[in-house]
Motif scaffolding. Structure first.
Motif, PDB file in Angstrom:
ATOM      1  N   GLY A   9      -9.026  10.169 -23.967  1.00 42.34           N
ATOM      2  CA  GLY A   9      -8.142  10.931 -23.104  1.00 42.34           C
ATOM      3  C   GLY A   9      -8.293  10.544 -21.659  1.00 42.34           C
ATOM      4  N   LEU A  10      -7.696  11.358 -20.800  1.00 40.13           N
ATOM      5  CA  LEU A  10      -7.745  11.147 -19.359  1.00 40.13           C
ATOM      6  C   LEU A  10      -8.741  12.130 -18.754  1.00 40.13           C
ATOM      7  CD1 LEU A  10      -6.625   9.951 -16.703  1.00 40.13           C
ATOM      8  CD2 LEU A  10      -4.837  11.723 -16.807  1.00 40.13           C
ATOM      9  N   LEU A  17     -16.450  13.079 -21.896  1.00 42.20           N
ATOM     10  CA  LEU A  17     -15.647  13.032 -23.103  1.00 42.20           C
ATOM     11  C   LEU A  17     -16.568  12.793 -24.283  1.00 42.20           C
ATOM     12  CD1 LEU A  17     -12.516  10.803 -22.275  1.00 42.20           C
ATOM     13  CD2 LEU A  17     -12.492  13.233 -22.867  1.00 42.20           C
ATOM     14  N   ARG A  18     -16.147  13.230 -25.441  1.00 39.31           N
ATOM     15  CA  ARG A  18     -16.892  12.957 -26.672  1.00 39.31           C
ATOM     16  C   ARG A  18     -15.968  12.270 -27.664  1.00 39.31           C
ATOM     17  NH1 ARG A  18     -19.018  16.710 -31.555  1.00 39.31           N
ATOM     18  NH2 ARG A  18     -21.053  15.717 -31.928  1.00 39.31           N
ATOM     19  N   GLU A  88     -14.698   2.531 -13.906  1.00 40.82           N
ATOM     20  CA  GLU A  88     -14.950   1.275 -14.612  1.00 40.82           C
ATOM     21  C   GLU A  88     -15.236   1.460 -16.104  1.00 40.82           C
ATOM     22  OE1 GLU A  88     -16.524   2.383 -11.851  1.00 40.82           O
ATOM     23  OE2 GLU A  88     -18.682   1.914 -11.898  1.00 40.82           O
ATOM     24  N   ASP A  89     -15.354   2.709 -16.552  1.00 38.12           N
ATOM     25  CA  ASP A  89     -15.484   2.983 -17.991  1.00 38.12           C
ATOM     26  C   ASP A  89     -14.123   3.016 -18.679  1.00 38.12           C
ATOM     27  OD1 ASP A  89     -18.055   5.317 -17.148  1.00 38.12           O
ATOM     28  OD2 ASP A  89     -18.336   3.328 -18.041  1.00 38.12           O
ATOM     29  N   THR A  90     -13.062   2.942 -17.903  1.00 36.62           N
ATOM     30  CA  THR A  90     -11.716   2.939 -18.478  1.00 36.62           C
ATOM     31  C   THR A  90     -11.549   1.750 -19.414  1.00 36.62           C
ATOM     32  OG1 THR A  90     -10.730   4.080 -16.598  1.00 36.62           O
ATOM     33  CG2 THR A  90      -9.266   2.728 -17.952  1.00 36.62           C
ATOM     34  N   ALA A  91     -11.167   2.039 -20.660  1.00 33.43           N
ATOM     35  CA  ALA A  91     -11.044   0.997 -21.675  1.00 33.43           C
ATOM     36  C   ALA A  91     -10.532   1.614 -22.965  1.00 33.43           C
ATOM     37  CB  ALA A  91     -12.400   0.339 -21.931  1.00 33.43           C
ATOM     38  N   THR A  92     -10.190   0.753 -23.892  1.00 31.64           N
ATOM     39  CA  THR A  92      -9.966   1.180 -25.263  1.00 31.64           C
ATOM     40  C   THR A  92     -11.303   1.093 -25.985  1.00 31.64           C
ATOM     41  OG1 THR A  92      -7.696   0.357 -25.248  1.00 31.64           O
ATOM     42  CG2 THR A  92      -8.705   0.776 -27.396  1.00 31.64           C
ATOM     43  N   TYR A  93     -11.709   2.199 -26.572  1.00 30.29           N
ATOM     44  CA  TYR A  93     -13.000   2.272 -27.256  1.00 30.29           C
ATOM     45  C   TYR A  93     -12.790   2.154 -28.761  1.00 30.29           C
ATOM     46  CZ  TYR A  93     -15.419   3.489 -22.971  1.00 30.29           C
ATOM     47  OH  TYR A  93     -15.968   3.457 -21.711  1.00 30.29           O
ATOM     48  N   GLY A 114      -8.513   1.654 -31.987  1.00 28.30           N
ATOM     49  CA  GLY A 114      -9.086   2.082 -30.721  1.00 28.30           C
ATOM     50  C   GLY A 114      -8.597   3.440 -30.270  1.00 28.30           C
ATOM     51  N   THR A 115      -9.374   4.024 -29.374  1.00 24.35           N
ATOM     52  CA  THR A 115      -8.954   5.254 -28.716  1.00 24.35           C
ATOM     53  C   THR A 115      -9.094   5.033 -27.206  1.00 24.35           C
ATOM     54  OG1 THR A 115      -9.257   7.668 -28.613  1.00 24.35           O
ATOM     55  CG2 THR A 115     -11.251   6.350 -28.887  1.00 24.35           C
TER      56      THR A 115
END
Length: 121
Positions: A9-10, A17-18, A88-93, A114-115
């Motif tokens: 999410g944002l 976030l979990r 900088e953690d913004t990404a598709t996980y 991905g999420t």
């Protein structure tokens, strides 16, 4: 094993976030699980990994002290608690399983979809 990730999410800079990953298949409890991520324009990178019984855990230096990986083999679930998030953690996980080498994304044999995690400044 098949994997389904959720929980992205944002969130604002400094937020939490979990992420959750639901696995299927009888072999779930016998494989190393992990989370990897890919930011726009960058290569996929290792984030965290956990051994089948949860006795060995590894993190990328960039997330140590902020992220926590865990698993519940009774429910075929893996989690990634992410605190003190940064832009900088913004990404598709991606949730993934069964690597040859933890830190080498191409060696992970099973991948979920991905999420997206977006951290705003």
């Amino acid at each position: 094993v098949q994997l389904q990730a959720s929980g992205g999410g944002l969130v604002q800079d400094g937020g939490s976030l979990r992420l959750s990953c639901a696995g299927s298949g009888r072999t779930f409890g016998g494989v190393t699980m992990g989370w990897l991520r890919q930011a726009p324009g960058k290569e996929r990178e290792f984030v965290a990994g956990i051994s089948p019984k949860g006795t060995r855990i590894n993190y990328a230096d960039s997330v140590k002290g902020r992220f926590t990986i865990s698993r519940d083999n009774t429910k075929n679930m893996v989690f990634l608690q992410m605190n003190s998030l940064r832009p900088e953690d913004t990404a598709t996980y991606y949730c993934a399983a069964d690597p040859t080498l933890l830190a080498v994304p191409s060696t992970w044999r099973v991948w979920g979809q991905g999420t997206q995690v977006t951290v705003s400044s």
